[in-house]
Design a protein around this motif. Sequence first.
Motif, mmCIF file in Angstrom:
data_model
loop_
_atom_site.group_PDB
_atom_site.id
_atom_site.type_symbol
_atom_site.label_atom_id
_atom_site.label_comp_id
_atom_site.label_asym_id
_atom_site.label_seq_id
_atom_site.Cartn_x
_atom_site.Cartn_y
_atom_site.Cartn_z
ATOM 1 N N THR A 48 0.843 -1.199 0.000
ATOM 2 C CA THR A 48 0.000 0.000 0.000
ATOM 3 C C THR A 48 0.877 1.248 0.000
ATOM 4 O O THR A 48 1.747 1.396 0.870
ATOM 5 C CB THR A 48 -0.903 -0.002 1.253
ATOM 6 O OG1 THR A 48 -1.581 -1.258 1.291
ATOM 7 C CG2 THR A 48 -1.912 1.123 1.210
ATOM 8 N N TYR A 49 0.675 2.109 -0.990
ATOM 9 C CA TYR A 49 1.460 3.332 -1.118
ATOM 10 C C TYR A 49 0.561 4.513 -0.778
ATOM 11 O O TYR A 49 -0.574 4.597 -1.239
ATOM 12 C CB TYR A 49 1.996 3.490 -2.542
ATOM 13 C CG TYR A 49 2.827 2.315 -3.009
ATOM 14 C CD1 TYR A 49 3.565 1.549 -2.107
ATOM 15 C CD2 TYR A 49 2.899 1.985 -4.358
ATOM 16 C CE1 TYR A 49 4.332 0.476 -2.530
ATOM 17 C CE2 TYR A 49 3.672 0.920 -4.791
ATOM 18 C CZ TYR A 49 4.378 0.158 -3.877
ATOM 19 O OH TYR A 49 5.122 -0.896 -4.307
ATOM 20 N N TRP A 50 1.083 5.420 0.004
ATOM 21 C CA TRP A 50 0.293 6.556 0.502
ATOM 22 C C TRP A 50 0.724 7.830 -0.213
ATOM 23 O O TRP A 50 1.857 8.279 -0.062
ATOM 24 C CB TRP A 50 0.477 6.698 2.020
ATOM 25 C CG TRP A 50 0.060 5.458 2.765
ATOM 26 C CD1 TRP A 50 0.805 4.347 2.967
ATOM 27 C CD2 TRP A 50 -1.208 5.199 3.372
ATOM 28 N NE1 TRP A 50 0.092 3.398 3.670
ATOM 29 C CE2 TRP A 50 -1.156 3.896 3.935
ATOM 30 C CE3 TRP A 50 -2.401 5.923 3.507
ATOM 31 C CZ2 TRP A 50 -2.226 3.320 4.618
ATOM 32 C CZ3 TRP A 50 -3.458 5.351 4.194
ATOM 33 C CH2 TRP A 50 -3.365 4.062 4.735
ATOM 34 N N ASP A 51 -0.146 8.366 -0.990
ATOM 35 C CA ASP A 51 0.050 9.645 -1.692
ATOM 36 C C ASP A 51 1.111 9.609 -2.777
ATOM 37 O O ASP A 51 1.161 10.514 -3.623
ATOM 38 C CB ASP A 51 0.394 10.797 -0.716
ATOM 39 C CG ASP A 51 -0.753 11.054 0.247
ATOM 40 O OD1 ASP A 51 -1.902 11.010 -0.208
ATOM 41 O OD2 ASP A 51 -0.490 11.259 1.442
ATOM 42 N N GLU A 52 2.015 8.629 -2.765
ATOM 43 C CA GLU A 52 3.070 8.601 -3.759
ATOM 44 C C GLU A 52 3.530 7.171 -3.960
ATOM 45 O O GLU A 52 3.612 6.397 -2.995
ATOM 46 C CB GLU A 52 4.250 9.456 -3.263
ATOM 47 C CG GLU A 52 5.242 9.764 -4.345
ATOM 48 C CD GLU A 52 6.332 10.727 -3.837
ATOM 49 O OE1 GLU A 52 6.018 11.620 -3.012
ATOM 50 O OE2 GLU A 52 7.468 10.545 -4.280
ATOM 51 N N TRP A 53 3.861 6.850 -5.221
ATOM 52 C CA TRP A 53 4.299 5.490 -5.569
ATOM 53 C C TRP A 53 5.450 5.065 -4.669
ATOM 54 O O TRP A 53 6.392 5.826 -4.476
ATOM 55 C CB TRP A 53 4.705 5.471 -7.054
ATOM 56 C CG TRP A 53 4.959 4.092 -7.573
ATOM 57 C CD1 TRP A 53 6.162 3.583 -7.949
ATOM 58 C CD2 TRP A 53 4.003 3.061 -7.763
ATOM 59 N NE1 TRP A 53 6.013 2.283 -8.352
ATOM 60 C CE2 TRP A 53 4.691 1.939 -8.251
ATOM 61 C CE3 TRP A 53 2.621 2.971 -7.562
ATOM 62 C CZ2 TRP A 53 4.068 0.729 -8.553
ATOM 63 C CZ3 TRP A 53 1.992 1.771 -7.853
ATOM 64 C CH2 TRP A 53 2.715 0.673 -8.345
ATOM 65 N N LYS A 54 5.364 3.914 -4.107
ATOM 66 C CA LYS A 54 6.380 3.293 -3.239
ATOM 67 C C LYS A 54 6.432 3.875 -1.827
ATOM 68 O O LYS A 54 7.272 3.455 -1.035
ATOM 69 C CB LYS A 54 7.791 3.396 -3.858
ATOM 70 C CG LYS A 54 7.951 2.639 -5.147
ATOM 71 C CD LYS A 54 8.673 1.342 -4.927
ATOM 72 C CE LYS A 54 8.912 0.626 -6.238
ATOM 73 N NZ LYS A 54 9.215 -0.769 -6.070
ATOM 74 N N ALA A 55 5.596 4.859 -1.522
ATOM 75 C CA ALA A 55 5.638 5.455 -0.175
ATOM 76 C C ALA A 55 4.794 4.583 0.769
ATOM 77 O O ALA A 55 3.587 4.778 0.910
ATOM 78 C CB ALA A 55 5.113 6.885 -0.213
ATOM 79 N N THR A 56 5.461 3.613 1.390
ATOM 80 C CA THR A 56 4.742 2.720 2.314
ATOM 81 C C THR A 56 4.712 3.332 3.713
ATOM 82 O O THR A 56 5.497 4.240 4.008
ATOM 83 C CB THR A 56 5.429 1.344 2.381
ATOM 84 O OG1 THR A 56 6.798 1.532 2.702
ATOM 85 C CG2 THR A 56 5.313 0.600 1.062
ATOM 86 N N ARG A 57 3.868 2.843 4.540
ATOM 87 C CA ARG A 57 3.803 3.255 5.955
ATOM 88 C C ARG A 57 3.600 2.009 6.782
ATOM 89 O O ARG A 57 2.786 1.167 6.412
ATOM 90 C CB ARG A 57 2.562 4.112 6.201
ATOM 91 C CG ARG A 57 2.731 5.568 5.987
ATOM 92 C CD ARG A 57 1.481 6.248 6.561
ATOM 93 N NE ARG A 57 1.205 7.471 5.860
ATOM 94 C CZ ARG A 57 0.101 8.179 5.982
ATOM 95 N NH1 ARG A 57 -0.869 7.752 6.781
ATOM 96 N NH2 ARG A 57 -0.081 9.306 5.333
ATOM 97 N N SER A 58 4.282 1.912 7.884
ATOM 98 C CA SER A 58 3.933 0.824 8.782
ATOM 99 C C SER A 58 3.213 1.427 9.976
ATOM 100 O O SER A 58 3.713 2.351 10.606
ATOM 101 C CB SER A 58 5.155 0.021 9.219
ATOM 102 O OG SER A 58 6.173 0.896 9.584
#
Length: 219
Positions: free
Chosen positions: A208-218
């Motif tokens: 899951t990318y948040w707001d930008e490609w590859k921007a994951t969050r844990s």
Amino acid sequence: MSGGFDLAQTDRLLTTTRAVRKRLDLTRAVEPKVLLDCIQIASQAPSGSNAQRWRWIVVTDTEKKKTVADYYALSFKDYIAPKLDLIEPGDHASVRMTDSASYLAEHMAEVPVLVIPCVLDRPPEANAGEQSAGFWGGILPAVWSFQLALRSRGLGSAWTTLHLNYEKEVGDALGVPPTVTQAALLPVAYYTGTDFKAAPRRAAAELTYWDEWKATRSL
Ligand SMILES: Cc1cc2nc3c(=O)[nH]c(=O)nc-3n(C[C@H](O)[C@H](O)[C@H](O)COP(=O)(O)O)c2cc1C
């Protein structure tokens, strides 16, 4: 309970509805009514412009099931041969999957019911803009809803597509007009045993990318 739903039950349905092949009960008849109930539930699925351009062919006739199954087996033979060569020693998951898929190919004609969801149009020639997404997206949610409704009533199914290499031949055998598209072939039967497990899947946070490609969050 959440939002009026029993979450444990709902999540169990959503996480344990598997491709059922070896556990299809080939000896137990499937009542037409349960199929119609599940198709009725599936008709609540979304479709572009709410067009609901679907039809469901339920194949129960022994000879017709054999015709469909023979074409499926023909296609499966070509599909599986190169796959078997590529399986690494010790890759138990792939061995299990190909073993299960081979079983289905061998027994397709014995499955009590074969269901072919259809679209009342032909697919777009090219993947232009939203056309392909709109076309396939107009039927696939309904098919999955059908499978979930089956599962909650003790019936298993498996999404298959290999017979589509012979879509015309199968269509001719079932009287399907050339303007119609077959989307899948679902063997349907009561399942044996009582329960299924959730399958290993990658963690949502990795995918899951948040707001930008590859921007994951844990979280
Ligand atoms: C688009 C699509 C096509 C598939 N085609 C076949 C098929 O032709 N034959 C088959 O045995 N399984 C087929 N499957 C089932 C997949 O192999 C199965 O969903 C996958 O291995 C995951 O298994 P699980 O649902 O039990 O976790 C297909 C699934 C999808 C979504």
